[in-house]
Design an enzyme around this catalytic site. Structure first.
Site, PDB file in Angstrom:
ATOM      1  N   ARG A 224      -9.545   1.793  -1.130  1.00  0.00           N
ATOM      2  CA  ARG A 224     -10.607   2.016  -0.145  1.00  0.00           C
ATOM      3  C   ARG A 224     -10.456   0.978   0.973  1.00  0.00           C
ATOM      4  O   ARG A 224      -9.991  -0.141   0.745  1.00  0.00           O
ATOM      5  CB  ARG A 224     -11.989   1.839  -0.798  1.00  0.00           C
ATOM      6  CG  ARG A 224     -12.399   3.026  -1.646  1.00  0.00           C
ATOM      7  CD  ARG A 224     -12.721   4.269  -0.828  1.00  0.00           C
ATOM      8  NE  ARG A 224     -13.159   5.389  -1.647  1.00  0.00           N
ATOM      9  CZ  ARG A 224     -12.366   6.384  -2.079  1.00  0.00           C
ATOM     10  NH1 ARG A 224     -11.086   6.383  -1.785  1.00  0.00           N
ATOM     11  NH2 ARG A 224     -12.858   7.364  -2.807  1.00  0.00           N
ATOM     12  N   HIS A 272      -6.364   8.693   5.380  1.00  0.00           N
ATOM     13  CA  HIS A 272      -6.997   8.886   4.070  1.00  0.00           C
ATOM     14  C   HIS A 272      -6.505  10.213   3.446  1.00  0.00           C
ATOM     15  O   HIS A 272      -7.305  11.011   2.962  1.00  0.00           O
ATOM     16  CB  HIS A 272      -8.529   8.888   4.184  1.00  0.00           C
ATOM     17  CG  HIS A 272      -9.207   8.620   2.865  1.00  0.00           C
ATOM     18  ND1 HIS A 272     -10.375   7.918   2.746  1.00  0.00           N
ATOM     19  CD2 HIS A 272      -8.871   8.971   1.597  1.00  0.00           C
ATOM     20  CE1 HIS A 272     -10.748   7.859   1.480  1.00  0.00           C
ATOM     21  NE2 HIS A 272      -9.831   8.491   0.757  1.00  0.00           N
TER      22      HIS A 272
END
Ligand code: NAP
Ligand code: GLV
Length: 309
Positions: A224, A272
């Protein structure tokens, strides 16, 4: 009986078809078309608006469309008595392993340097170490980290992993707990982050930890964005402590236009997309979990909110 679906990616129809094949009795409702909230028994979601799930009085389970559940844990109104199941799915795992292997090989073979050289029309060879001379470290040796570690080990890399508890992945050196972090980092020439985002892992890629890596190390972050302190990663890149980085996740997504990462010559930015859940296989995992619930069998991959993942 209905399932509420909410995703950031526009793939509702594909999911609807996959679920209809396996669970034909379940009505598919694509958020924000919730209908009667009392009819929703299951929610399959990614980044649901805060408070939305609390409005469903008969919810039996919340399924995360991804492996990470930080998007749910950050909702202060998340129903406390409803189990949250994280995504564990073969194609999500294989997708991440592809991304990690690709990134490790790209840095190991200095393809990132050849990409720059090509733009300058520079013909210069680099002799790179053999795979067994290259130490790769994976932060997080869970479902995704252990598969990537296994495949990198198969390719001949000297692989170690760091986790909360000791692991036994054949051929992979296990480091664990706070005391294991320093020796793990000190040996990691290519550091891959595949941790979940929790209070304990937030900001783990910072000036202090990056300074422990061998000089000229490579960083691959597919965990993350909040795992890294962006200014510290940039400083390490600019000082040469990090030779290059592959960054798939960022504290703010989409990555803002004025972010220095976009133009940094030593950084590969990916949006992502390291691994995206595929309905083709993940719908089966979902159907299996719903079957367990209906039959009163224990659910797999339920999030433990006390440990944060
Ligand atoms: P997982 O199976 O739950 O594994 C998490 C690993 O992290 C475990 O090995 C766990 O240790 C370790 N860990 C957690 N907290 C720790 C701590 N404080 N200290 C040391 N180790 C710690 O999760 P997963 O399925 O592999 O997924 C990992 C993460 O990848 C997700 O949470 C998500 O953030 C990220 N992800 C990103 C993408 C993308 O496209 N970029 C796609 C999918 C997932 P134990 O084994 O001892 O519990
Ligand atoms: C994606 O980021 C996931 O958590 O699956």
């Amino acid at each position: 009986m209905a399932l509420l679906f909410k995703s950031d990616v526009d793939r509702a129809e594909v999911w609807q078809d996959a679920i209809a094949t396996l669970l034909p009795e379940l009505e598919f409702r694509n958020w924000p078309e919730v209908g009667d909230p009392a009819e929703i028994e299951y929610a399959l979601v990614w980044h649901p608006p805060r408070g939305e799930l609390a409005k469903l009085p008969n919810l039996k389970a919340i399924f995360s469309l991804g492996a990470g559940i930080d998007h749910l844990a950050s909702d202060p109104d998340l129903p406390k008595d409803v189990p949250v199941v994280r995504m564990v799915d073969q194609s999500l795992t294989l997708g991440m392993t592809e991304f990690v292997v690709m990134s490790v090989l790209r840095h190991h073979r200095r393809i990132h340097d050849y990409e720059l050289q090509q733009r300058q029309k520079t013909w210069e060879q680099h002799v790179t170490p053999l795979a067994w001379q290259r130490k790769v470290g994976i932060l997080g040796l869970g479902v995704l980290g252990s598969d990537a570690a296994d495949k990198l080990n198969y390719l001949g890399f000297d692989v170690a992993g760091w986790s909360r508890s000791e692991k036994n992945v054949p051929g992979v050196t296990s480091f664990s707990g706070e005391e294991g972090l320093r020796p793990f980092l000190e040996r990691s020439e290519i550091l891959v982050c595949l941790l979940p985002l929790t209070e304990n892992t937030k900001g783990i890629l910072n000036a202090e930890t990056l300074a422990l890596l061998p000089r000229g190390a490579y960083l691959v972050n597919a965990g993350r964005g909040q795992h890294m302190v962006p200014g510290d990663v940039l400083a390490a890149l600019n000082s040469g402590q990090l030779a290059a980085a592959t960054l798939d996740v960022f504290p703010e997504e989409p990555l803002p236009q004025d972010s220095p990462f976009w133009d940094h010559p030593k950084v590969l930015v990916t949006p992502h997309g390291a691994s995206i859940t595929s309905p083709i296989t993940a719908a089966e995992a979902l159907a299996e979990s719903i079957k367990c619930l209906r039959e009163g069998q224990p659910l797999q991959n339920v999030v433990d909110f006390d440990r944060g993942y």
